[in-house]
Design a protein around this motif. Structure first.
Motif, PDB file in Angstrom:
ATOM      1  N   GLU A  77      18.702  61.699 110.144  1.00  0.00           N
ATOM      2  CA  GLU A  77      18.307  60.357 110.549  1.00  0.00           C
ATOM      3  C   GLU A  77      19.064  59.303 109.734  1.00  0.00           C
ATOM      4  O   GLU A  77      19.478  58.268 110.268  1.00  0.00           O
ATOM      5  CB  GLU A  77      16.801  60.186 110.367  1.00  0.00           C
ATOM      6  N   ARG A  78      19.221  59.573 108.436  1.00  0.00           N
ATOM      7  CA  ARG A  78      19.963  58.631 107.598  1.00  0.00           C
ATOM      8  C   ARG A  78      21.407  58.511 108.071  1.00  0.00           C
ATOM      9  O   ARG A  78      22.001  57.419 108.068  1.00  0.00           O
ATOM     10  CB  ARG A  78      19.916  59.081 106.141  1.00  0.00           C
ATOM     11  N   GLY A  79      22.023  59.638 108.465  1.00  0.00           N
ATOM     12  CA  GLY A  79      23.383  59.580 108.978  1.00  0.00           C
ATOM     13  C   GLY A  79      23.492  58.774 110.255  1.00  0.00           C
ATOM     14  O   GLY A  79      24.450  58.012 110.445  1.00  0.00           O
ATOM     15  N   ASP A  80      22.508  58.939 111.165  1.00  0.00           N
ATOM     16  CA  ASP A  80      22.535  58.144 112.395  1.00  0.00           C
ATOM     17  C   ASP A  80      22.384  56.662 112.097  1.00  0.00           C
ATOM     18  O   ASP A  80      23.044  55.809 112.700  1.00  0.00           O
ATOM     19  CB  ASP A  80      21.429  58.618 113.329  1.00  0.00           C
ATOM     20  N   TRP A  81      21.460  56.341 111.181  1.00  0.00           N
ATOM     21  CA  TRP A  81      21.295  54.936 110.809  1.00  0.00           C
ATOM     22  C   TRP A  81      22.578  54.369 110.172  1.00  0.00           C
ATOM     23  O   TRP A  81      22.957  53.235 110.444  1.00  0.00           O
ATOM     24  CB  TRP A  81      20.115  54.814 109.831  1.00  0.00           C
ATOM     25  N   TRP A  82      23.220  55.164 109.332  1.00  0.00           N
ATOM     26  CA  TRP A  82      24.446  54.692 108.660  1.00  0.00           C
ATOM     27  C   TRP A  82      25.542  54.404 109.688  1.00  0.00           C
ATOM     28  O   TRP A  82      26.224  53.372 109.607  1.00  0.00           O
ATOM     29  CB  TRP A  82      24.906  55.756 107.667  1.00  0.00           C
ATOM     30  N   GLN A  83      25.720  55.328 110.651  1.00  0.00           N
ATOM     31  CA  GLN A  83      26.739  55.126 111.678  1.00  0.00           C
ATOM     32  C   GLN A  83      26.440  53.892 112.515  1.00  0.00           C
ATOM     33  O   GLN A  83      27.334  53.081 112.798  1.00  0.00           O
ATOM     34  CB  GLN A  83      26.822  56.372 112.574  1.00  0.00           C
ATOM     35  N   ALA A  84      25.177  53.745 112.922  1.00  0.00           N
ATOM     36  CA  ALA A  84      24.824  52.594 113.755  1.00  0.00           C
ATOM     37  C   ALA A  84      24.935  51.282 112.994  1.00  0.00           C
ATOM     38  O   ALA A  84      25.317  50.243 113.559  1.00  0.00           O
ATOM     39  CB  ALA A  84      23.396  52.777 114.293  1.00  0.00           C
ATOM     40  N   PHE A  85      24.624  51.311 111.719  1.00  0.00           N
ATOM     41  CA  PHE A  85      24.661  50.070 110.926  1.00  0.00           C
ATOM     42  C   PHE A  85      26.087  49.603 110.703  1.00  0.00           C
ATOM     43  O   PHE A  85      26.404  48.414 110.874  1.00  0.00           O
ATOM     44  CB  PHE A  85      23.934  50.311 109.605  1.00  0.00           C
ATOM     45  N   TYR A  86      26.991  50.489 110.296  1.00  0.00           N
ATOM     46  CA  TYR A  86      28.353  50.073 109.951  1.00  0.00           C
ATOM     47  C   TYR A  86      29.294  50.012 111.152  1.00  0.00           C
ATOM     48  O   TYR A  86      30.277  49.261 111.113  1.00  0.00           O
ATOM     49  CB  TYR A  86      28.928  51.019 108.885  1.00  0.00           C
ATOM     50  N   ARG A  87      29.021  50.777 112.196  1.00  0.00           N
ATOM     51  CA  ARG A  87      29.893  50.722 113.370  1.00  0.00           C
ATOM     52  C   ARG A  87      29.487  49.612 114.323  1.00  0.00           C
ATOM     53  O   ARG A  87      30.288  49.204 115.159  1.00  0.00           O
ATOM     54  CB  ARG A  87      29.867  52.059 114.114  1.00  0.00           C
ATOM     55  N   GLY A  88      28.306  49.117 114.186  1.00  0.00           N
ATOM     56  CA  GLY A  88      27.843  48.052 115.055  1.00  0.00           C
ATOM     57  C   GLY A  88      27.845  46.714 114.359  1.00  0.00           C
ATOM     58  O   GLY A  88      28.389  46.544 113.270  1.00  0.00           O
ATOM     59  N   PRO A  89      27.146  45.745 114.947  1.00  0.00           N
ATOM     60  CA  PRO A  89      27.130  44.395 114.363  1.00  0.00           C
ATOM     61  C   PRO A  89      26.146  44.228 113.221  1.00  0.00           C
ATOM     62  O   PRO A  89      26.059  43.142 112.643  1.00  0.00           O
ATOM     63  CB  PRO A  89      26.724  43.524 115.556  1.00  0.00           C
ATOM     64  N   GLY A  90      25.401  45.267 112.881  1.00  0.00           N
ATOM     65  CA  GLY A  90      24.401  45.127 111.829  1.00  0.00           C
ATOM     66  C   GLY A  90      24.999  44.798 110.477  1.00  0.00           C
ATOM     67  O   GLY A  90      24.502  43.916 109.763  1.00  0.00           O
ATOM     68  N   PHE A  91      26.068  45.489 110.068  1.00  0.00           N
ATOM     69  CA  PHE A  91      26.646  45.271 108.743  1.00  0.00           C
ATOM     70  C   PHE A  91      27.253  43.880 108.618  1.00  0.00           C
ATOM     71  O   PHE A  91      27.040  43.180 107.623  1.00  0.00           O
ATOM     72  CB  PHE A  91      27.697  46.327 108.442  1.00  0.00           C
ATOM     73  N   SER A  92      27.977  43.447 109.620  1.00  0.00           N
ATOM     74  CA  SER A  92      28.597  42.123 109.531  1.00  0.00           C
ATOM     75  C   SER A  92      27.541  41.027 109.470  1.00  0.00           C
ATOM     76  O   SER A  92      27.724  40.022 108.760  1.00  0.00           O
ATOM     77  CB  SER A  92      29.530  41.909 110.733  1.00  0.00           C
ATOM     78  N   THR A  93      26.421  41.228 110.171  1.00  0.00           N
ATOM     79  CA  THR A  93      25.363  40.223 110.143  1.00  0.00           C
ATOM     80  C   THR A  93      24.692  40.160 108.780  1.00  0.00           C
ATOM     81  O   THR A  93      24.504  39.083 108.193  1.00  0.00           O
ATOM     82  CB  THR A  93      24.312  40.529 111.225  1.00  0.00           C
ATOM     83  N   LEU A  94      24.327  41.326 108.257  1.00  0.00           N
ATOM     84  CA  LEU A  94      23.672  41.353 106.951  1.00  0.00           C
ATOM     85  C   LEU A  94      24.635  40.955 105.833  1.00  0.00           C
ATOM     86  O   LEU A  94      24.222  40.304 104.854  1.00  0.00           O
ATOM     87  CB  LEU A  94      23.111  42.755 106.683  1.00  0.00           C
ATOM     88  N   ALA A  95      25.908  41.335 105.953  1.00  0.00           N
ATOM     89  CA  ALA A  95      26.873  41.006 104.914  1.00  0.00           C
ATOM     90  C   ALA A  95      27.027  39.499 104.753  1.00  0.00           C
ATOM     91  O   ALA A  95      27.192  39.002 103.624  1.00  0.00           O
ATOM     92  CB  ALA A  95      28.223  41.636 105.233  1.00  0.00           C
ATOM     93  N   ARG A  96      26.982  38.763 105.833  1.00  0.00           N
ATOM     94  CA  ARG A  96      27.087  37.304 105.718  1.00  0.00           C
ATOM     95  C   ARG A  96      25.891  36.737 104.948  1.00  0.00           C
ATOM     96  O   ARG A  96      26.059  35.831 104.134  1.00  0.00           O
ATOM     97  CB  ARG A  96      27.172  36.696 107.115  1.00  0.00           C
ATOM     98  N   ILE A  97      24.680  37.294 105.198  1.00  0.00           N
ATOM     99  CA  ILE A  97      23.505  36.841 104.461  1.00  0.00           C
ATOM    100  C   ILE A  97      23.638  37.204 102.980  1.00  0.00           C
ATOM    101  O   ILE A  97      23.324  36.397 102.089  1.00  0.00           O
ATOM    102  CB  ILE A  97      22.224  37.464 105.060  1.00  0.00           C
TER     103      ILE A  97
END
Length: 1022
Positions: A77-97
């Motif tokens: 589950e952690r691997g799926d979350w990691w892939q979805a977070f960094y391959r999608g828009p989640g990381f760029s959104t949180l990184a700006r914050i």
């Protein structure tokens, strides 16, 4: 099955976005730092294996229970979350914050453990390529949103150091592209844009970092660290593949090496190729030295290519697609190898390892080595040998060229091209001296590898070399002539090794110094007198080599010696003022002294001695002792009497310096005779230089003692078709030395004795001393002690002083010298310098300037005889300088500037002439008085103002476009003198009151504004 996987992935992506939204909202509405930490921890625990107990000690009780109550997901589950977070828009959104809001408002309150586990972990444990694309833009974040810009920049720089340097982030990025694109086509399709963009961002970090950024982000340190990462990773990867049965494709470049090439290209583009090669060269040399370099050429090349550790070096230059980067790396590689002092064999195999594949398959690389590195660049001679060995000869230095089947036709074509360029006269005239020496060395090193048969196979190599040698032997520069002699020596050895041709004494051995002494830099600043010291004085009248002593010092010594000799003549002792002196005895004082000394010895000899007499001195007694200048001129015209010519040259200067009455009548004839005499033909072998010096000293003496008569003859001979180039050069040298001697002439004047204008009535000595009144010459009072009185105490003081002798008193044992003048007459006199040249300035300059541009029979100053033209301009510059600050300088300056402004003169193809023009222009700027320039502007004298403005604009043009280094330096000095002159002139203009002009009834002309002198760095004109 595939549909379920996609649906599950979309569900995870939705949950990740929802979680990111919750965290963002919690951070926005947080009132305490613990709330921010708990919000970030709730997301970090879903992405990374985080131990929540590490944060329990830094939070309050309420928030501690909230953190410990979070349940960690499974590894899948952690691997799926990691892939979805960094391959999608989640990381760029949180990184700006994280990079803007949290860094600006909360990060300073974070404990170190909280910053490490719930803040830095989002960047350190993420994919380096995505992290870089998010971090780098924040290095230039502005403060438009009301954030703390300094805090944001400082935190971003800290994260860049942490991710890319401390955690080898650049190596992780390179590994990301490994095996992702194995061919050119797939790279263009999927990853080429991302690879280039990431490489551009990484290389731009030193440019975007602040001045107060960590030193690890400076260009030198940062590029050094990422170069070490990439090279170490490449070598480690090759070592891991060495045990595998891998078939290497020599033209296949993987993504890691491609990314490395992109990074290296951008490092070179930013001017840090030296940093890059400082890491590359030691690793390549270590790899090359691991082989036995004494092996056979073909066997060693196959061994190197089959070694898995060689793959990274064989493909490195192939991975760099930027031609400019390849050129810069190649240049820096050669310089680094020269610094390392590697052997020729090591340098050859290093070049072969890096460039062999692309050299044989890319015409741009072959052209880089064969054309640009041989004709346009300048390297040390050792680098030139390596270039020729690798690109032209194509075999190792220790291999037999006959046993190597290399491209002999390509070698002949290169030699033909080098010889053709080297033989052109335009190349000698317009190319810097360093590049001329470099191409000369290339021609000579190629000739070393040729035989007589090879020379016969070429088309025009011999003709081109002979043409280049002839062209250089005519140059006034000693270094250029030395280049010609070295190449001629090598050509003669190719034609007949047993009978080499020596045109210069420097070519005495079998080996030649192809560096020509240009590797050692000359220290010191270049002034306006450098042209006189280094260039014009090196061309002597009948010599082909430059004297090693300083010409200026030699000239000064000669002038001082001449002045001293004249002083000796003027101080000739004679008791009877009416006694007639034989001028012939001036040259035989030592002989008469010796006769007097030996007279006593002869008297002691026995008259009846049977010893035979030595009659060898009778020949000297029979020689005619010249006492008249007419006899000297007659002896100089007898070309068949070499001994008489030599004796006439020995005495002529002293006779001229004695200024006999006949001098004015025989000056013209004597000058013409001295010019036409051939000292080199009549003098004893080895003493030609001494005879030439005596002739020139005599001519200088004639010019100094009888200037007008001598100048009238010399001016006619200067452009006469009956004299050759050497005689014209001698005439100009003599005029130059005479002008300097006239300007530095000294006379004896009595020293001014200062006396008190007002005398004091009262005496300055103490009251208890006796009065100082007494006869002239009386000494001062001195206290003496009374002895023999028998008393212990003296109730009075005794004083005494010395009195001069009376007129009739004679002291025993003393000799009194009587004279009409004081014995200390020399001490009461002092030498005063008196410039006698301004009186004769017009006679020196005007006839020489007339008709210099006319082509006559045997005279072509603007073309063939450019050395004479340079000498003439230099002589005129010396003359105007000798008349500095005199009215004659102001009168002669416009005419001289008009001559220099001629396009055939100031834009002459020969740098020798352009240097002379710059020297003369500088002398004009020094010679003119600022008050005269100011008055000329006031009176509307446009000729002078236009001439001075031309000096400034032409000097600027020389600085911008002239290829000669000496011309550039002299033009800079000329501009400096022009600026000083303009500043002094402006002060003179400001100090001249307009009221004085009006009271005299003089009105300023309306065209005063037309004469302008521009001041550099000031927005003002006068």
């Amino acid at each position: 099955m595939e549909g379920d996987s996609n649906r599950r992935r979309r569900e995870v992506e939705t949950r990740v976005l929802d979680k990111v939204g919750e965290v963002t909202t919690a951070i926005k509405s947080a009132k305490h730092v613990d709330q921010v930490i708990c919000a970030l921890h709730s997301l970090a625990s879903l992405l990374f294996p985080l131990d929540s107990s590490l944060l329990s000690g830094i939070l309050d009780q309420h928030y501690r229970e909230e953190v410990l109550s979070i349940k960690a997901p499974s590894a899948n589950e952690r691997g799926d979350w990691w892939q979805a977070f960094y391959r999608g828009p989640g990381f760029s959104t949180l990184a700006r914050i994280l990079l803007l809001d949290v860094a600006s408002d909360w990060l300073a309150c974070f404990p170190l453990s909280a910053r490490k586990y719930v803040y830095d972990t989002f960047f350190v444990n993420g994919p380096a390529a995505e992290v870089v694309q998010t971090l780098i833009p924040c290095l230039q974040q502005d403060g438009s949103d009301g954030i703390d810009v300094n805090a944001v920049h400082s935190n971003t720089e800290r994260l860049v150091v942490l991710c890319l340097i401390e955690n080898n982030g650049v190596l992780q990025i390179a590994g990301k592209f490994d095996n992702s694109c194995q061919s050119e086509d797939s790279a263009d399709d999927c990853h080429k844009g991302t690879l280039s963009r990431v490489a551009q961002l990484v290389a731009s970090i030193p440019d975007k970092a602040r001045l107060r950024a960590p030193t690890s982000l400076s260009s030198h340190s940062f590029f050094k660290q990422i170069t070490i990462q990439l090279l170490s990773g490449a070598e480690e990867r090759d070592s891991t593949q060495s045990d595998k049965a891998t078939t290497f494709n020599k033209f296949e470049i993987d993504g890691t090496l491609r990314f490395t090439g992109e990074i290296f290209s951008r490092i070179c583009r930013r001017g840090s190729s030296d940093v890059l090669l400082s890491e590359v060269v030691p690793r390549v040399l270590r790899h090359v030295r691991g082989f036995s370099l004494s092996s056979n050429d073909a066997a060693l090349s196959d061994l190197i290519q089959s070694n898995p550790g060689s793959e990274v070096w064989l493909k490195l230059m192939q991975a760099i697609k930027d031609p400019y980067a390849v050129e810069r790396m190649s240049e820096q590689l050669l310089h680094q190898l020269a610094i390392e002092r590697v052997s020729d064999t090591e340098a050859y195999w290093t070049l072969w390892l890096l460039f062999n594949r692309i050299f044989n398959h890319q015409m741009s690389i072959r052209s880089l080595f064969v054309d640009k590195f041989l004709l346009w660049k300048v390297f040390p001679v050792c680098c030139l040998r390596w270039i020729l060995q690798f690109a032209i000869f194509e075999f190792p230095p220790d291999a037999d060229p006959l046993s190597k089947d290399h491209d002999i036709q390509g070698f002949f074509d290169t030699v033909q091209r080098l010889a053709a360029v080297w033989s052109k006269k335009e190349f000698v005239q317009s190319t810097p001296m360093e590049q001329q020496a470099y191409v000369t060395a290339a021609v000579g090193l190629c000739l070393e590898k040729m035989s007589k048969e090879d020379l016969d196979k070429t088309k025009d190599v011999m003709h081109s070399i002979l043409q280049g040698v002839s062209c250089r032997l005519e140059s006034p520069t000693d270094l250029v002539r030395k280049m010609a002699s070295c190449v001629a020596f090598m050509l003669s050895k190719v034609i007949d090794p047993t009978n080499p041709l020596y045109l210069d004494e420097s070519c005495t051995g079998d080996t030649i110094d192809w560096e020509f002494g240009l590797t050692t830099p000359v220290k010191g600043t270049l002034s306006t007198s450098t042209f006189t010291d280094k260039d014009l004085k090196e061309t002597k009248t009948s010599m082909t080599s430059v004297p090693k002593e300083d010409p200026n010092c030699k000239l000064k010594d000669e002038i001082d010696n001449n002045v001293k000799s004249r002083k000796k003549i003027s101080e000739f002792k004679s008791i009877d003022p009416d006694e007639i002196i034989d001028p012939a005895t001036l040259n035989y004082e030592s002989v008469s002294d010796q006769d007097d000394d030996n007279a006593s010895e002869d008297s002691d000899c026995s008259s009846d001695s049977l010893q035979p007499y030595d009659l060898s001195d009778d020949d000297n007694d029979l020689k005619i002792k010249f006492s008249q200048l007419v006899d000297v001129a007659g002896a100089l015209r007898k070309s068949d009497d070499a001994d008489g010519v030599e004796r006439a040259l020995d005495i002529v200067e002293k006779l001229v310096r004695a200024s006999p009455d006949e001098l004015t009548h025989v000056t013209s004839d004597l000058v013409r005779t001295l010019i036409q005499v051939r000292c080199s033909d009549l003098a004893v072998e080895g003493e030609e230089e001494s005879a030439e010096e005596k002739r020139q000293s005599a001519l200088v003496a004639l010019l100094v003692t009888c200037p007008f008569e001598s100048l009238d003859t010399l001016s006619k001979l200067l452009y006469s078709p009956n004299v050759d180039v050497s005689q014209r050069i001698m005439i100009l040298d003599v005029m130059t030395e005479a002008a300097q001697e006239l300007a530095n002439s000294k006379v004896m004047k009595p020293k001014h004795q200062t006396r008190a204008i007002i005398s004091t009535i009262s005496e300055t000595q103490p009251w208890f001393l006796p009065s100082s009144i007494g006869p002239p010459g009386a000494g001062t009072w001195k206290e003496v002690s009374e002895t023999g009185t028998g008393t212990l105490l003296n109730w009075s003081n005794c004083y005494e002083r010395e009195l001069p002798s009376k007129s009739g008193q004679i002291k025993r044992g003393k000799t009194r010298r009587w004279s009409l003048k004081s014995e200390n007459m020399q001490e009461s006199q002092v030498e005063w310098s008196q410039n006698k040249f301004p009186l004769y300035a017009a006679a020196f300059m005007l006839p020489a300037m007339q008709g210099f541009d006319k082509k006559r029979h045997g005279v072509d100053l603007l073309g063939r005889d450019f050395i004479v033209l340079g000498k003439l301009i230099h002589m005129l510059g010396i003359c105007i300088k000798c008349a500095s600050l005199h009215p004659e300088a102001s009168a002669m300056a416009p005419a001289l500037l008009d001559m220099l402004r001629s396009s055939e003169v100031c834009h002459h193809k020969e740098a020798y002439v352009r240097r002379a023009v710059l020297f003369a222009a500088s002398c004009v700027l020094v010679a003119l008085h600022p008050s005269y320039i100011a008055s000329s502007l006031t009176e509307g004298n446009l000729e002078l103002s236009n001439g001075l403005e031309w000096v400034r604009t032409w000097a600027l043009n020389v600085v911008d476009s002239d290829t000669d280094k000496e011309c550039y330096m002299m033009a800079m000095s000329c501009l400096q003198l022009h600026a000083q002159m303009a500043l002094q002139t402006s002060r003179a203009l400001e100090s001249s009151p307009e009221i004085t002009i009006k009271t005299k009834g003089i009105s300023l002309p309306s065209n005063r504004s037309k004469g302008t002198i521009k001041l550099p760095y000031l927005n003002a004109e006068y």
